[in-house]
Design a protein around this motif. Sequence first.
Motif, short mmCIF file in Angstrom:
data_model
loop_
_atom_site.label_atom_id
_atom_site.label_comp_id
_atom_site.label_asym_id
_atom_site.label_seq_id
_atom_site.Cartn_x
_atom_site.Cartn_y
_atom_site.Cartn_z
N LEU A 163 -6.78 4.24 -2.75
CA LEU A 163 -6.57 4.47 -1.32
C LEU A 163 -6.82 5.93 -0.92
O LEU A 163 -6.44 6.36 0.16
N CYS B 287 -4.29 -3.54 -5.68
CA CYS B 287 -4.11 -3.80 -4.25
C CYS B 287 -3.45 -5.14 -3.97
O CYS B 287 -3.53 -5.67 -2.86
N PHE C 55 0.83 -1.21 0.00
CA PHE C 55 0.00 0.00 0.00
C PHE C 55 0.87 1.26 0.00
O PHE C 55 0.55 2.24 -0.68
#
Length: 564
Positions: A167, A201, A151
Motif C-alpha cells: 500500500l 490484502c 488495510f
Amino acid sequence: MSYSGINFKAANIPTIIRLLKLKTNHFDSVIHYLAILYLFTSLFSCEKSSKQNRDHEVFRYNQYENISSLDPAFARDVANIWSTNQLFNGLVQLDDSLHIIPDIAKKWDISENGLDYTFVLRGDVKFHKHEQFKTKDCTRLVTAKDFAYSFDRLISPKVASPGNWVLKNVDTYKAINDTIFEIKLKKPFPAFLGLMSMRYCSVVPKEVVTFYGNEFRSNPIGTGPFKFKLWEENVKLVLRKNELYFEKDKNGKQLPYLEAVAITFLPDKQSEFLQFAQGKIDLLNSLDASYKDELLTPSGKLREKYQNRIHISKGPYLNSEYLGFYLDTDKKEIQSESLRKAINYGFDREKMITYLKNGIGTPAIHGFIPKGIPGFNNVPGYEYDPKKAREFIEIYKKETGDTSPTIRIATDSNYQSICEFIQRELEKIGLNIIVDIMSPSTIRQKKWSGELEVFRASWIADYPDAENFLSPYYSKNHTPNGPNYTHFKNDTFDRLYEESFLITDTKVREQHYAKMDSIIVSHAPIVPLYYDEVVRFTQKNVRGLTNNPQNFLILKRVWKEKKK
C-alpha cells in the motif's frame, strides 16, 4: 474392546484363538467365542473400510518449511501463503494465466488517469462462523468497512506486517457504503490490481482480530473455501470445508469439493518423498536432489515404475535464477563488461538443465523476464559460445593487463552442483573460479550489504507484472533502499522504467519492458541461468489441481476419486 479379559482390538487373530482355547474346554464355548470374535473383527474391518472410504474427501500434503502464522498480514513465504490461500479472500484474484478476475469485488472501475480505483463488492460473502459475531448464526456479511479496517491493519506499525509495502503507493482508501470501496493512488501504477490479489490484502473481521490480538495468527477467521479447525505447530494443521463459501463452479455447484485439508510438517524432504511414495500424502511440490533421479529420467519424464501411480505436471514459474555481479566494487574483473559477457557465453545452459535439473527449467538464453509472464518477449540473450567467451576474455586482458582473472561465486549448498558445473566450464576457457558455500541467511545478509562480488540468487515475482523483474535494476532501488543488489545504473533504463508507469496501453508498456530487458542483457550486470518451472507430483486419483506461474496452491476446485 474385550471379552472375558481378551482385548480383541489389540491382539491379532492367532493370539486371540490361542487365548480362547486356554479359556474353555468345551467345543460349544469355543464356537461361541469365535462367533463373537467374528463379529468384533467385522466391526473393526468396517471401521477401517469407513476410514478408507472417506480418504477421498481429504487432501493431504506436507509443508517441510514450517508455517509461522495463519494471519494473512504475515503471508510472506510459500508455507504461509499456501495455507492462508485456503482461508482468506481479497478484492480480486488471479486465474491460472495470471489474469485479474473478480473475488469479493464483483467488478471495478479505473479512472482515465490511472489513480482512482472503485470496487463494487458482492453482497453474499460471509465470514467463517465465530461466537464474536454475536448473531444467531455466528457470522455476518463482509462490507467495504472490513476492507478499510484490513488495510488500516496492514499498514499499522503495531502489526508490523512485512506486506505493508503493498500500500506504499496508496494515497487514500475508504468505504463509500457497504458495497463500494474506493482507493486513490499517489501516482499511476499499472500493476496495482495484481498487488491487490496478494494474500496480504485479504479481508479480516475486526471483532475477531480484536478478540484474539496477536493470537489471531493461530485462530484465523476469514472468508475462504476452508475454515480453521486445528493447528499443532510443527506437527499438523487441519482445515475443514466452509459450508458458507460463496463461489460456485461453472455448473452451479458450491465450492469447495473437498471436506478437509490436512497438512503435516516433516522437515526432511527425503521423508516427505517416502510419505508420498507410500500414498500417505497427495502432493509432492519439490524436486529435491535426494530423490530426483529416483522419480525422473534425465529428460524429466517419470520413471516407468511410477507411471501408473503418480501424475506429473509442469508449467512456467515466475522465477529467474541468476548470478549477480556487485558493480560498486573496485575489483577490475567485476567492473569489466567484457569479462561479464565472457561468463555469460562460457557455459552450456542446456547441458546444465539436462544433467543437473533432470530437464526441469528452461535455459535462460533471453533476458531476465521469464516465460509465463506478460512482457516476456524472447529478447535475445546469451547462448553457449566458447569462442566468443574466449574473445571477450582476451579483450579484458588487453584492457587491464590482468593475465589470470579470478572470480568468486557465493552460493548455498542447494545450488552447489550448478555453480561447480559453471566453475568447470569457465575454467576451460581461461577463467579462475572459486565457489564459496554459505548458508542462505549469510548470503542474504552479505548480498544486501554488498559484500559479495558474485552471488547466486533467485528472483520470484510478488505480483504478475514484468515490472517486478525490472525493479531490481532501477538505480533508485539500490540496496539498502530497494532490491537492486547489483547496483546497476543506466540512465536510459531509468527513463524507460519511469515512463512505463504512465502507459495504460498494455502492449505499449510491454514494448518498454522489452527495451529495458535488452539493456540488462547488453550491459550484463547478471548471468541469467534458467527460468524455473513449477513441477508437481500428485497421486493418480487427484483431480482438478492446476498449475499457475506463481506456484500458489488452489484447492477449492480439487477433488479425489475413490480408490478401488
